[in-house]
Design a protein around this motif. Structure first.
Motif, PDB file in Angstrom:
ATOM      1  N   PRO A  44     -17.062   6.591  -7.289  1.00 33.78           N
ATOM      2  CA  PRO A  44     -16.367   5.318  -7.483  1.00 33.78           C
ATOM      3  C   PRO A  44     -16.704   4.329  -6.381  1.00 33.78           C
ATOM      4  CG  PRO A  44     -14.843   6.970  -6.641  1.00 33.78           C
ATOM      5  CD  PRO A  44     -16.124   7.688  -6.968  1.00 33.78           C
ATOM      6  N   ARG A  45     -16.849   3.074  -6.763  1.00 32.04           N
ATOM      7  CA  ARG A  45     -17.064   2.032  -5.775  1.00 32.04           C
ATOM      8  C   ARG A  45     -16.219   0.824  -6.175  1.00 32.04           C
ATOM      9  NH1 ARG A  45     -20.749  -1.512  -8.138  1.00 32.04           N
ATOM     10  NH2 ARG A  45     -21.943  -0.639  -9.867  1.00 32.04           N
ATOM     11  N   ARG A  46     -15.601   0.241  -5.200  1.00 27.77           N
ATOM     12  CA  ARG A  46     -14.757  -0.925  -5.451  1.00 27.77           C
ATOM     13  C   ARG A  46     -15.643  -2.126  -5.747  1.00 27.77           C
ATOM     14  NH1 ARG A  46     -13.557  -5.405  -2.624  1.00 27.77           N
ATOM     15  NH2 ARG A  46     -15.123  -4.653  -1.159  1.00 27.77           N
ATOM     16  N   ALA A  47     -15.275  -2.894  -6.747  1.00 25.26           N
ATOM     17  CA  ALA A  47     -16.023  -4.100  -7.060  1.00 25.26           C
ATOM     18  C   ALA A  47     -15.310  -5.338  -6.541  1.00 25.26           C
ATOM     19  CB  ALA A  47     -16.226  -4.219  -8.569  1.00 25.26           C
ATOM     20  N   VAL A  48     -14.000  -5.376  -6.702  1.00 24.31           N
ATOM     21  CA  VAL A  48     -13.225  -6.555  -6.334  1.00 24.31           C
ATOM     22  C   VAL A  48     -11.893  -6.111  -5.763  1.00 24.31           C
ATOM     23  CG1 VAL A  48     -12.115  -8.667  -7.176  1.00 24.31           C
ATOM     24  CG2 VAL A  48     -14.268  -7.927  -8.197  1.00 24.31           C
ATOM     25  N   SER A  49     -11.453  -6.748  -4.698  1.00 21.56           N
ATOM     26  CA  SER A  49     -10.080  -6.590  -4.231  1.00 21.56           C
ATOM     27  C   SER A  49      -9.459  -7.974  -4.196  1.00 21.56           C
ATOM     28  CB  SER A  49     -10.023  -5.960  -2.839  1.00 21.56           C
ATOM     29  OG  SER A  49     -10.291  -4.589  -2.896  1.00 21.56           O
ATOM     30  N   ALA A  50      -8.246  -8.087  -4.675  1.00 21.73           N
ATOM     31  CA  ALA A  50      -7.602  -9.393  -4.738  1.00 21.73           C
ATOM     32  C   ALA A  50      -6.098  -9.223  -4.627  1.00 21.73           C
ATOM     33  CB  ALA A  50      -7.959 -10.106  -6.039  1.00 21.73           C
ATOM     34  N   GLY A  51      -5.424 -10.315  -4.305  1.00 20.40           N
ATOM     35  CA  GLY A  51      -3.972 -10.304  -4.218  1.00 20.40           C
ATOM     36  C   GLY A  51      -3.386 -11.387  -5.106  1.00 20.40           C
ATOM     37  N   LEU A  52      -2.132 -11.221  -5.459  1.00 19.33           N
ATOM     38  CA  LEU A  52      -1.406 -12.217  -6.245  1.00 19.33           C
ATOM     39  C   LEU A  52      -0.060 -12.461  -5.590  1.00 19.33           C
ATOM     40  CD1 LEU A  52      -0.816 -13.974  -8.767  1.00 19.33           C
ATOM     41  CD2 LEU A  52       0.043 -11.868  -9.883  1.00 19.33           C
ATOM     42  N   GLU A  63      -7.067 -16.416 -15.447  1.00 17.67           N
ATOM     43  CA  GLU A  63      -8.152 -17.165 -14.804  1.00 17.67           C
ATOM     44  C   GLU A  63      -7.647 -18.486 -14.227  1.00 17.67           C
ATOM     45  OE1 GLU A  63      -9.540 -16.517 -18.885  1.00 17.67           O
ATOM     46  OE2 GLU A  63      -8.093 -15.257 -17.788  1.00 17.67           O
ATOM     47  N   ALA A  64      -6.614 -19.054 -14.847  1.00 16.85           N
ATOM     48  CA  ALA A  64      -6.096 -20.326 -14.355  1.00 16.85           C
ATOM     49  C   ALA A  64      -5.555 -20.207 -12.940  1.00 16.85           C
ATOM     50  CB  ALA A  64      -4.994 -20.832 -15.296  1.00 16.85           C
ATOM     51  N   ILE A  65      -5.125 -18.987 -12.576  1.00 13.76           N
ATOM     52  CA  ILE A  65      -4.601 -18.741 -11.233  1.00 13.76           C
ATOM     53  C   ILE A  65      -5.687 -18.173 -10.328  1.00 13.76           C
ATOM     54  CG2 ILE A  65      -2.874 -17.462  -9.892  1.00 13.76           C
ATOM     55  CD1 ILE A  65      -1.708 -19.644 -11.690  1.00 13.76           C
ATOM     56  N   TYR A  66      -6.397 -17.175 -10.821  1.00 10.22           N
ATOM     57  CA  TYR A  66      -7.361 -16.470  -9.972  1.00 10.22           C
ATOM     58  C   TYR A  66      -8.602 -17.307  -9.672  1.00 10.22           C
ATOM     59  CZ  TYR A  66      -4.801 -12.096  -9.879  1.00 10.22           C
ATOM     60  OH  TYR A  66      -3.852 -11.133  -9.631  1.00 10.22           O
ATOM     61  N   ASP A  67      -8.953 -18.260 -10.541  1.00  6.85           N
ATOM     62  CA  ASP A  67     -10.102 -19.117 -10.262  1.00  6.85           C
ATOM     63  C   ASP A  67      -9.833 -20.047  -9.079  1.00  6.85           C
ATOM     64  OD1 ASP A  67     -11.519 -17.959 -12.276  1.00  6.85           O
ATOM     65  OD2 ASP A  67     -11.363 -19.632 -13.691  1.00  6.85           O
ATOM     66  N   ARG A  68      -8.569 -20.204  -8.712  1.00  6.01           N
ATOM     67  CA  ARG A  68      -8.225 -21.047  -7.561  1.00  6.01           C
ATOM     68  C   ARG A  68      -7.797 -20.209  -6.354  1.00  6.01           C
ATOM     69  NH1 ARG A  68      -5.088 -23.772 -11.542  1.00  6.01           N
ATOM     70  NH2 ARG A  68      -3.179 -23.228 -10.400  1.00  6.01           N
ATOM     71  N   ALA A  69      -8.126 -18.920  -6.376  1.00  7.94           N
ATOM     72  CA  ALA A  69      -7.744 -18.031  -5.272  1.00  7.94           C
ATOM     73  C   ALA A  69      -8.387 -18.490  -3.968  1.00  7.94           C
ATOM     74  CB  ALA A  69      -8.150 -16.599  -5.589  1.00  7.94           C
ATOM     75  N   ILE A 121      -6.715 -14.335  -2.391  1.00 10.32           N
ATOM     76  CA  ILE A 121      -5.298 -14.357  -2.762  1.00 10.32           C
ATOM     77  C   ILE A 121      -5.056 -15.471  -3.774  1.00 10.32           C
ATOM     78  CG2 ILE A 121      -2.919 -14.581  -1.963  1.00 10.32           C
ATOM     79  CD1 ILE A 121      -4.200 -12.149  -0.834  1.00 10.32           C
ATOM     80  N   ALA A 122      -4.598 -15.104  -4.973  1.00  9.64           N
ATOM     81  CA  ALA A 122      -4.217 -16.082  -5.988  1.00  9.64           C
ATOM     82  C   ALA A 122      -2.730 -16.390  -5.846  1.00  9.64           C
ATOM     83  CB  ALA A 122      -4.510 -15.542  -7.377  1.00  9.64           C
ATOM     84  N   THR A 123      -2.352 -17.629  -6.130  1.00 10.93           N
ATOM     85  CA  THR A 123      -0.957 -18.041  -5.955  1.00 10.93           C
ATOM     86  C   THR A 123      -0.445 -18.677  -7.243  1.00 10.93           C
ATOM     87  OG1 THR A 123      -1.326 -18.451  -3.604  1.00 10.93           O
ATOM     88  CG2 THR A 123       0.647 -19.412  -4.585  1.00 10.93           C
ATOM     89  N   CYS A 124       0.719 -18.217  -7.677  1.00 11.88           N
ATOM     90  CA  CYS A 124       1.370 -18.729  -8.889  1.00 11.88           C
ATOM     91  C   CYS A 124       2.751 -19.268  -8.527  1.00 11.88           C
ATOM     92  CB  CYS A 124       1.485 -17.610  -9.919  1.00 11.88           C
ATOM     93  SG  CYS A 124       2.262 -18.075 -11.475  1.00 11.88           S
ATOM     94  N   ASN A 125       3.032 -20.485  -8.935  1.00 13.45           N
ATOM     95  CA  ASN A 125       4.331 -21.116  -8.656  1.00 13.45           C
ATOM     96  C   ASN A 125       4.673 -21.136  -7.169  1.00 13.45           C
ATOM     97  OD1 ASN A 125       4.629 -21.450 -11.394  1.00 13.45           O
ATOM     98  ND2 ASN A 125       6.107 -19.789 -11.663  1.00 13.45           N
ATOM     99  N   GLY A 126       3.676 -21.266  -6.333  1.00 13.69           N
ATOM    100  CA  GLY A 126       3.913 -21.406  -4.908  1.00 13.69           C
ATOM    101  C   GLY A 126       4.129 -20.114  -4.147  1.00 13.69           C
ATOM    102  N   GLY A 127       4.246 -18.990  -4.854  1.00 15.69           N
ATOM    103  CA  GLY A 127       4.448 -17.702  -4.174  1.00 15.69           C
ATOM    104  C   GLY A 127       5.830 -17.578  -3.575  1.00 15.69           C
ATOM    105  N   PHE A 151       6.928 -12.625  -4.908  1.00 16.83           N
ATOM    106  CA  PHE A 151       6.204 -11.477  -5.446  1.00 16.83           C
ATOM    107  C   PHE A 151       4.835 -11.398  -4.785  1.00 16.83           C
ATOM    108  CE2 PHE A 151       3.231  -9.621  -8.528  1.00 16.83           C
ATOM    109  CZ  PHE A 151       3.900  -8.472  -8.922  1.00 16.83           C
ATOM    110  N   PHE A 152       4.410 -10.157  -4.459  1.00 11.42           N
ATOM    111  CA  PHE A 152       3.082  -9.959  -3.865  1.00 11.42           C
ATOM    112  C   PHE A 152       2.510  -8.660  -4.407  1.00 11.42           C
ATOM    113  CE2 PHE A 152       0.506  -9.101   0.253  1.00 11.42           C
ATOM    114  CZ  PHE A 152      -0.640  -9.615  -0.336  1.00 11.42           C
ATOM    115  N   LEU A 153       1.342  -8.768  -5.023  1.00 11.35           N
ATOM    116  CA  LEU A 153       0.631  -7.618  -5.582  1.00 11.35           C
ATOM    117  C   LEU A 153      -0.792  -7.624  -5.034  1.00 11.35           C
ATOM    118  CD1 LEU A 153       0.481  -6.321  -9.196  1.00 11.35           C
ATOM    119  CD2 LEU A 153      -1.607  -7.291  -8.231  1.00 11.35           C
TER     120      LEU A 153
END
Length: 314
Positions: free
Chosen positions: A17-25, A92-98, A102-108, A111-113
């Motif tokens: 296994p190899r990680r391709a992407v790590s991201a936060g929300l 994509e509407a959120i993650y394309d602006r990461a 870290i992607a942010t929805c409604n100002g954060g 919640f943090f994932l």
């Protein structure tokens, strides 16, 4: 002293296994996001707040709270939402602006994932995926295992700070978390229908599986495997088949062919040498078995250059 290789480590090593992407929300208030289908396996962990996760085709949504982790193993579209009645927006509407991963929805703020997606350098991924449900949900995982909690904290730090060497560190941390979540899930009641993975949770059957993985080329007899498990031949055979869904020798045959497929792609050894190394007495018998399962000859498999071959059901 080298540690013995257990079946789970053996399979994960084969899959590479190899990680391709790590991201936060980070999200605030009420929200709902629809995620598209994906390649590989997705790992996610909730560090703050709560929401629901729903996977396409699965009957029941899962409530997620801080400390929960989940794997998405089938590549199906899924939804995360604080309220299941909300109309979701495309992720994509959120993650394309990461920013810095870290992607942010409604100002954060509420919640943090964090999460990542694994790809596999091997085409043997069915070994793992076929034994797992579409979603592997482990509740309160970060509080059950200190190593997972530490890894999550470190990965969150890597995403937030973006230090030198962060990509390599995130790769290793993500693999640690993948393994730890699988361990926790195997110890839960959810693993009762998990085939060979379920057998790992049975100490007696696990000893037999470890023996098969340690010496796949050996001409195993049922009484020898039963002795490893500390059971009579009849009880062992029935218990193994009931748990794994295969007889011990069906399982061994499949594992031998997976090993052979990996060696065909990653070594220059002759087909005859590979056949002998995984326990076949003749190249012809090996080639017949390989063609029946992979749909092509060992030589063609090696020369194809594609990692997309899949095992046929027998």
């Amino acid at each position: 002293m080298d540690l013995p290789i257990d079946p789970l480590s053996d399979v994960l090593s084969l899959l590479r296994p190899r990680r391709a992407v790590s991201a936060g929300l980070k999200a605030g208030g009420a929200w709902a996001l629809q995620f598209p289908g994906h390649d590989g396996i997705k790992f996610n962990a909730v560090l703050q707040g709560a929401c629901w996760v729903s996977v396409d085709g699965e009957a029941e949504p899962h409530p997620l709270r801080a400390g929960d982790c989940f794997l998405l193993t089938r590549g199906k579209p899924f939804r995360l939402a604080t309220d299941r009645g909300l109309l979701p927006i495309p992720s994509e509407a959120i993650y394309d602006r990461a920013v810095d991963g870290i992607a942010t929805c409604n100002g954060g703020g509420d919640f943090f994932l964090i999460g990542g997606r694994f790809h596999f350098d091997s085409d043997q991924a069915g070994l793992l995926f076929d034994a797992l449900p579409a979603i592997v949900h482990v509740q309160d995982a970060s509080n059950q295992a200190s190593v997972l909690r530490w890894s999550l904290e470190q990965l969150a730090g890597e995403l937030n700070r973006q230090p030198l060497g962060g990509a390599l560190m995130a790769d290793h941390l993500a693999q640690i978390m993948l393994l730890q979540v699988l361990r926790l899930w195997l110890a839960s009641d959810q693993a009762r229908h998990a085939g060979w993975l379920r057998a790992l949770a049975d100490p007696r059957l696990a000893r037999a599986l470890e023996a098969l993985h340690a010496e796949p080329q050996r001409r195993w007899r049922l009484d020898a495997l039963a002795a490893r498990a500390g059971l009579s031949r009849t009880v062992f055979a029935e218990r193994f088949h009931e748990t794994v869904g295969l007889t011990p020798f069906e399982y061994l045959r499949r594992w031998r062919l997976h090993l052979a497929a990996d060696r065909l792609r990653r070594t220059q050894a002759s087909v005859a040498a590979i056949a002998h190394g995984v326990g076949y007495e003749s190249e012809a018998a090996f080639s017949t078995a390989f063609r029946r399962v992979f749909g092509q000859s060992p030589l063609h498999y090696r020369m194809s250059g594609s990692n997309r071959a899949t095992m046929r059901s027998e």
